[in-house]
Design an enzyme around this catalytic site. Structure first.
Site, PDB file in Angstrom:
ATOM      1  N   CYS A 113      -2.325  -3.039   7.448  1.00 32.24           N
ATOM      2  CA  CYS A 113      -1.737  -3.019   8.781  1.00 32.24           C
ATOM      3  C   CYS A 113      -1.873  -1.598   9.350  1.00 32.24           C
ATOM      4  CB  CYS A 113      -0.271  -3.445   8.700  1.00 32.24           C
ATOM      5  SG  CYS A 113       0.821  -2.178   8.003  1.00 32.24           S
TER       6      CYS A 113
ATOM      7  N   GLU B 182       0.825  -1.207   0.000  1.00 36.04           N
ATOM      8  CA  GLU B 182       0.000   0.000   0.000  1.00 36.04           C
ATOM      9  C   GLU B 182       0.859   1.257   0.000  1.00 36.04           C
ATOM     10  OE1 GLU B 182      -2.270  -3.040   2.639  1.00 36.04           O
ATOM     11  OE2 GLU B 182      -0.203  -2.563   2.135  1.00 36.04           O
TER      12      GLU B 182
ATOM     13  N   CYS C 292       0.049   1.032   7.182  1.00 38.14           N
ATOM     14  CA  CYS C 292      -0.588   1.292   5.892  1.00 38.14           C
ATOM     15  C   CYS C 292      -1.911   2.026   6.066  1.00 38.14           C
ATOM     16  CB  CYS C 292      -0.781  -0.018   5.120  1.00 38.14           C
ATOM     17  SG  CYS C 292       0.797  -0.744   4.620  1.00 38.14           S
TER      18      CYS C 292
END
Length: 157
Positions: free
Chosen positions: A84, A56, A87
């Site tokens: 996560c 990302e 990101c």
């Protein structure tokens, strides 16, 4: 296949290619604005020796570079895995408006990715986290902040 599925298939293809080359894990991302791909990326943590080179983040960097703009308002991101914490933060900072993801964080845990642990850590107070946070030089740092606030041409973000 509809457009959303096509974009997700592209994210999967990017992730698979990078994963098979040994660049990193099974994470690919595509950023789309008004139906057009404006950025792409895949996990390059191992290839770049960079723990922030998640799919990302790589895609956000690509899209911002192409646009010449740090903001991706009006964009959607298609990513193979649920983002996560890092990101997710980057997605918010970039002002991306929608996230489409494939597998969940709990699925990624089966492969050894510890994202759920990080979400748990961030829910704690700073002094209770595994990595301790200690405030240092608050007055000098506060002066720096004030100096920034006093800049006449600063851009707010």
């Amino acid at each position: 296949m509809n457009q959303q599925e096509i974009h997700m298939e592209r994210a999967i293809e990017l992730a698979r290619t990078g994963m098979r080359r040994g660049d990193g894990g099974p994470f690919g991302a595509v950023i789309v604005r008004a139906g057009e791909v404006v950025g792409e990326g895949w996990n390059r943590v191992l290839a770049d020796q960079d723990p922030t080179a998640h799919g990302e983040v790589v895609a956000i960097r690509d899209a911002c570079r192409r646009a010449g703009d740090p903001w991706l308002g009006g964009c959607e991101i298609y990513t193979t895995g649920e983002p996560c914490p890092m990101c997710l933060g980057a997605i918010h900072w970039a002002r991306i408006e929608r996230i489409y993801y494939g597998f969940r964080i709990s699925d990624a845990a089966r492969a050894g990715f510890g994202d759920a642990e990080f979400f748990g850590e961030f829910a704690k107070r700073p002094e209770e986290r595994r990595i301790r946070s200690v405030q240092l030089a608050p007055e000098r740092a506060g002066n720096l902040l004030q100096e920034y606030l006093d800049l006449p041409d600063r851009e707010i973000y």
